[in-house]
Enzyme design. Sequence first.
Site, PDB file in Angstrom:
ATOM      1  N   HIS A   1      66.339  56.490  64.819  1.00  0.00           N
ATOM      2  CA  HIS A   1      65.348  55.482  64.394  1.00  0.00           C
ATOM      3  C   HIS A   1      63.938  56.087  64.310  1.00  0.00           C
ATOM      4  CE1 HIS A   1      64.353  50.911  64.370  1.00  0.00           C
ATOM      5  NE2 HIS A   1      63.520  51.592  63.591  1.00  0.00           N
ATOM      6  N   ILE A   2      63.778  57.020  63.377  1.00  0.00           N
ATOM      7  CA  ILE A   2      62.471  57.675  63.206  1.00  0.00           C
ATOM      8  C   ILE A   2      61.832  57.310  61.863  1.00  0.00           C
ATOM      9  CG2 ILE A   2      62.996  59.626  64.729  1.00  0.00           C
ATOM     10  CD1 ILE A   2      63.429  61.289  62.085  1.00  0.00           C
ATOM     11  N   GLY A   3      62.305  56.220  61.262  1.00  0.00           N
ATOM     12  CA  GLY A   3      61.830  55.828  59.928  1.00  0.00           C
ATOM     13  C   GLY A   3      60.323  55.880  59.772  1.00  0.00           C
TER      14      GLY A   3
ATOM     15  N   GLU B   1      70.900  50.028  69.702  1.00  0.00           N
ATOM     16  CA  GLU B   1      70.138  51.279  69.918  1.00  0.00           C
ATOM     17  C   GLU B   1      69.576  51.324  71.334  1.00  0.00           C
ATOM     18  OE1 GLU B   1      67.020  51.609  67.032  1.00  0.00           O
ATOM     19  OE2 GLU B   1      68.400  51.411  65.360  1.00  0.00           O
TER      20      GLU B   1
ATOM     21  N   GLY C   1      62.236  44.795  48.543  1.00  0.00           N
ATOM     22  CA  GLY C   1      60.884  44.443  49.010  1.00  0.00           C
ATOM     23  C   GLY C   1      59.986  45.657  48.872  1.00  0.00           C
ATOM     24  N   ARG C   2      58.928  45.667  49.692  1.00  0.00           N
ATOM     25  CA  ARG C   2      57.923  46.732  49.559  1.00  0.00           C
ATOM     26  C   ARG C   2      58.533  48.110  49.819  1.00  0.00           C
ATOM     27  NH1 ARG C   2      54.642  42.563  52.853  1.00  0.00           N
ATOM     28  NH2 ARG C   2      56.223  43.166  54.330  1.00  0.00           N
ATOM     29  N   ILE C   3      59.348  48.223  50.885  1.00  0.00           N
ATOM     30  CA  ILE C   3      59.909  49.544  51.211  1.00  0.00           C
ATOM     31  C   ILE C   3      60.964  49.925  50.174  1.00  0.00           C
ATOM     32  CG2 ILE C   3      61.206  50.875  52.933  1.00  0.00           C
ATOM     33  CD1 ILE C   3      59.819  49.158  55.101  1.00  0.00           C
TER      34      ILE C   3
ATOM     35  N   ARG D   1      67.400  38.494  46.850  1.00  0.00           N
ATOM     36  CA  ARG D   1      67.530  37.037  46.746  1.00  0.00           C
ATOM     37  C   ARG D   1      67.032  36.555  45.394  1.00  0.00           C
ATOM     38  NH1 ARG D   1      64.924  34.845  52.128  1.00  0.00           N
ATOM     39  NH2 ARG D   1      63.611  36.541  51.484  1.00  0.00           N
TER      40      ARG D   1
ATOM     41  N   THR E   1      68.055  52.427  56.655  1.00  0.00           N
ATOM     42  CA  THR E   1      66.812  52.621  57.415  1.00  0.00           C
ATOM     43  C   THR E   1      66.242  51.260  57.830  1.00  0.00           C
ATOM     44  OG1 THR E   1      65.587  52.616  55.337  1.00  0.00           O
ATOM     45  CG2 THR E   1      66.079  54.782  56.283  1.00  0.00           C
ATOM     46  N   SER E   2      67.055  50.194  57.724  1.00  0.00           N
ATOM     47  CA  SER E   2      66.504  48.859  57.994  1.00  0.00           C
ATOM     48  C   SER E   2      66.764  48.454  59.442  1.00  0.00           C
ATOM     49  CB  SER E   2      67.078  47.842  57.013  1.00  0.00           C
ATOM     50  OG  SER E   2      68.482  47.708  57.194  1.00  0.00           O
ATOM     51  N   ARG E   3      67.924  47.864  59.696  1.00  0.00           N
ATOM     52  CA  ARG E   3      68.326  47.519  61.050  1.00  0.00           C
ATOM     53  C   ARG E   3      69.845  47.696  61.156  1.00  0.00           C
ATOM     54  NH1 ARG E   3      63.834  48.048  62.312  1.00  0.00           N
ATOM     55  NH2 ARG E   3      62.449  46.620  63.408  1.00  0.00           N
TER      56      ARG E   3
HETATM   57  C1  DGY Z   1      59.631  48.738  62.210  1.00  0.00           C
HETATM   58  O1  DGY Z   1      58.433  48.785  61.957  1.00  0.00           O
HETATM   59  O2  DGY Z   1      60.245  47.689  62.324  1.00  0.00           O
HETATM   60  C2  DGY Z   1      60.292  50.049  62.416  1.00  0.00           C
HETATM   61  O3  DGY Z   1      61.654  49.948  62.486  1.00  0.00           O
HETATM   62  C3  DGY Z   1      59.720  50.697  63.651  1.00  0.00           C
HETATM   63  O4  DGY Z   1      59.821  52.059  63.501  1.00  0.00           O
END
Ligand code: DGY
Length: 321
Positions: free
Chosen positions: A287-289, A269, A158-160, A180, A238-240
Site C-alpha cells: 500500500h504505497i500508492g 492489511e 474518477g480523478r485518479i 456509474r 491501487t484502490s482498496r
Molecule cells: C488514500 O489516500 O486513501 C491512500 O490509500 C493512502 O495512501
Amino acid sequence: MPKILVSRKISDLAEEKLKKEFDVKLNLKDEPIPESELIKIINEYDGMISTGFDKIGINFFNNLNGKLKIVAQVGVGYDNISIKAAEQKKIKVTNTPNVLNEAVAETTILLILAASRRVGEAYNLVRSDNWKNQKPDLTKFMIGNSVTGKTLGIIGMGRIGRIAAKSAKAFGMKIIYYNRNKLSEDLEDGARYYSDLNSMLPECDFVSIHTPATPETKHILNASTISLLPRHSVVINTSRGSTIDDDALIDALENKKIYAAGLDVFNNEPNLDKRYTKLDNCFVLPHIGSATHETRLAMSMMAVDNIYCFFNNKPLISEVI
Ligand code: DGY
C-alpha cells in the site's frame, strides 16, 4: 487554544504549522493507536488528524462527550470512518483528494509494467544470485507480455482513474471504462464507455480498479466477473482490497485463468492473504500508492489546513460531510 490529536506521524512541516495555532498532541512513537485506547483518550480533544490505520467506527462516535468537532483524515479514502455515525453526531470529516492523484496513477503504471513484464520474478532471480543458473533462452527466459497497444479497462473513472488513463496512453494503450455515469467527452478524452461491467471485462487486456470502498464496490471483481476476463489479462488494484474477492482472484492466478495481477492494496492489511505472496504471477506492494515525499507532505498540509479553516470559521478545503 483548541486541542488536536494527531494519530500518526505526519510530515514535519505540517506538524510545525499545526503547532503554531493549536495545542497539539503528536504520536511520537508513530504506532497505530488501538481502537480501545483511541476511544479512551479522544474526549480530551477538539479535533483529530487521522489516517486510514485508525478505526473510527460507531463505537468511537457513540463514546463522544461533545468536545470533538472535526476529524481530518490524511488520505482520500475514508472507509475506516463511519460517516453515518459522524453525521449523526454532527462531527465534520475532511479528506485529502487530488493531491495524491499523480502518485497513485504512477503506482498504477508501475504495477501494469511490473505484472506484465514479470518484474517480481526477474528481480528475485538477480537478488538470489540465481540468474547465472538460467539458460538465456531467447523465447523462454523471463518472457512477459507487452503493454504497448493493449487495452486498459478502468473501473471507476474518477480523478485518479483519468490520470492513470492519461499516463497509460503514453504506452499507446487504448482506454475503455466502466463508471456509474458516462463522462463528458472532454473528461473521457477518447476513452470508450461501458455502462455494464460484464460487457467491458472480456475486452480488457488489463483491468484497473479506481473506485472508493463502498458496499456497491465490495468484491466488484469476484468469481463471476473474473471469469469474463481473457486468459492473457492482468488485474491491477491501487484502490482498496475490499473491491476484490481474494479466493476468486487467487484461484484465477493459481489456475492461470488470467495472466497476472499487480496489487498495492489488500483485504485485512497488512495481514494480506499469504497465498498472494507465493504466486509468481502476482506482483505485490505494501500500500504505497501515495507514498512519495511530495505527496505525503501535500496530504499532511491539507489535513492541517482543514483543521485551521474549521477553527477559524473559514470554508473547509475538502469536506466529506
Ligand atoms: C488514500 O489516500 O486513501 C491512500 O490509500 C493512502 O495512501
